[in-house]
Scaffold this motif. Structure first.
Motif, mmCIF file in Angstrom:
data_model
loop_
_atom_site.group_PDB
_atom_site.id
_atom_site.type_symbol
_atom_site.label_atom_id
_atom_site.label_comp_id
_atom_site.label_asym_id
_atom_site.label_seq_id
_atom_site.Cartn_x
_atom_site.Cartn_y
_atom_site.Cartn_z
ATOM 1 N N GLY A 102 0.703 -1.210 -0.090
ATOM 2 C CA GLY A 102 0.015 0.044 0.102
ATOM 3 C C GLY A 102 0.839 1.239 -0.120
ATOM 4 O O GLY A 102 0.533 2.155 -0.819
ATOM 5 N N SER A 103 1.825 1.380 0.883
ATOM 6 C CA SER A 103 2.798 2.367 1.043
ATOM 7 C C SER A 103 3.549 2.536 -0.440
ATOM 8 O O SER A 103 3.655 3.745 -0.968
ATOM 9 N N LEU A 104 3.995 1.614 -0.980
ATOM 10 C CA LEU A 104 4.814 1.708 -2.219
ATOM 11 C C LEU A 104 3.827 2.085 -3.396
ATOM 12 O O LEU A 104 4.264 3.060 -4.273
ATOM 13 N N ALA A 105 2.596 1.648 -3.433
ATOM 14 C CA ALA A 105 1.765 2.194 -4.584
ATOM 15 C C ALA A 105 1.582 3.556 -4.196
ATOM 16 O O ALA A 105 1.371 4.342 -5.481
ATOM 17 N N ALA A 106 1.211 4.186 -3.197
ATOM 18 C CA ALA A 106 1.001 5.678 -2.772
ATOM 19 C C ALA A 106 2.227 6.255 -3.329
ATOM 20 O O ALA A 106 2.151 7.471 -3.845
ATOM 21 N N LEU A 107 3.310 5.816 -2.799
ATOM 22 C CA LEU A 107 4.615 6.599 -3.185
ATOM 23 C C LEU A 107 4.762 6.576 -4.691
ATOM 24 O O LEU A 107 5.355 7.651 -5.394
#
Length: 236
Positions: free
Chosen positions: A203-208
């Motif tokens: 989730g964090s990687l996708a948002a970044l």
């Protein structure tokens, strides 16, 4: 039917995000994607349960299966069960005409007896009508706090797919796939630099990734280590 946040409508169908497709999912088990593609085209229709911990890609797959079905002209609907908890029967009745239904997050209605009964009834009707069902959950049915033994039994009869967290090689591949899909030039060294410095859950990687894609487009620059330092300077 889809509704804007706060509209009071249930998100029964979405404009499926372009990055959430089967061909952008990196699976640790090579049988995962063939099994899900088979769900879309199978006759008679199947029931599949995908289980895994947080940030293992369950929602990605649920949406991707619906997008795959839609691309083949199959009427599909996606429902995050957390959004319908407490009013699930009405939400499911609105999906009766769809041929493939993805129900994301069974744990959200576990312990809510009325919702469990509604899901049990819908499951039986859908299976009798030859519809394809995809469930996701954080745990297998035997480990969920379900009150209705019959629902646990029905879910336990589905084909099971287990998801595991990605290692760094898998995270790197996921970022590369998304970059290629968007035509984003993302240097391999920049991916390595990023994975050493940021939260590495999906989730964090996708948002970044979304942030970097916008910044790269605005600056008309490829994603390199210097670009990352300029854009994410607080990460060093």
């Amino acid at each position: 039917m889809s509704g804007a946040p706060g509209s009071g409508q249930l998100p029964l169908a979405l404009r499926f995000p372009p990055d959430q497709r089967l061909d952008t999912f990196v699976a640790t088990d090579p049988v995962v994607l063939p099994q899900l593609r088979a769900l879309v085209v199978s006759s008679p229709a199947q029931c599949v349960l995908v289980a895994g911990g947080a940030n293992t890609g369950k929602t990605h797959l649920a949406i991707a299966v619906c997008a795959e079905a839609g691309a083949r002209g199959i009427a599909a609907a996606y429902l995050p069960l957390a959004s319908a908890a407490g009013r699930l029967r009405a939400a499911l009745e609105a999906m009766e005409e769809r041929d493939l239904i993805a129900l994301d997050g069974v744990e959200a209605i576990a312990g809510r007896r009325d919702d469990e009964v509604a899901l049990f009834d819908f499951h039986n009707r859908a299976r009798d009508a030859g519809k394809a069902l995809l469930y996701t959950a954080r745990e297998w049915p035997a480990d969920l706090p379900l009150q209705l033994p019959d629902l646990r039994s029905r879910l336990s009869q589905c084909l099971r797919i287990a998801l595991a967290p990605l290692d760094d090689a898998g995270r790197r591949e996921m970022l590369q796939l998304r970059a290629r899909r968007r035509g984003l030039q993302f240097d391999p060294a920049a991916i390595d630099w990023l994975l050493r410095r940021v939260d590495r859950d999906l989730g964090s990687l996708a948002a970044l990734f979304e942030r970097l894609d916008r910044a790269s487009l605005a600056a008309q620059r490829r994603v390199t280590v210097p670009f990352l330092r300029d854009t994410l300077g607080d990460l060093g």
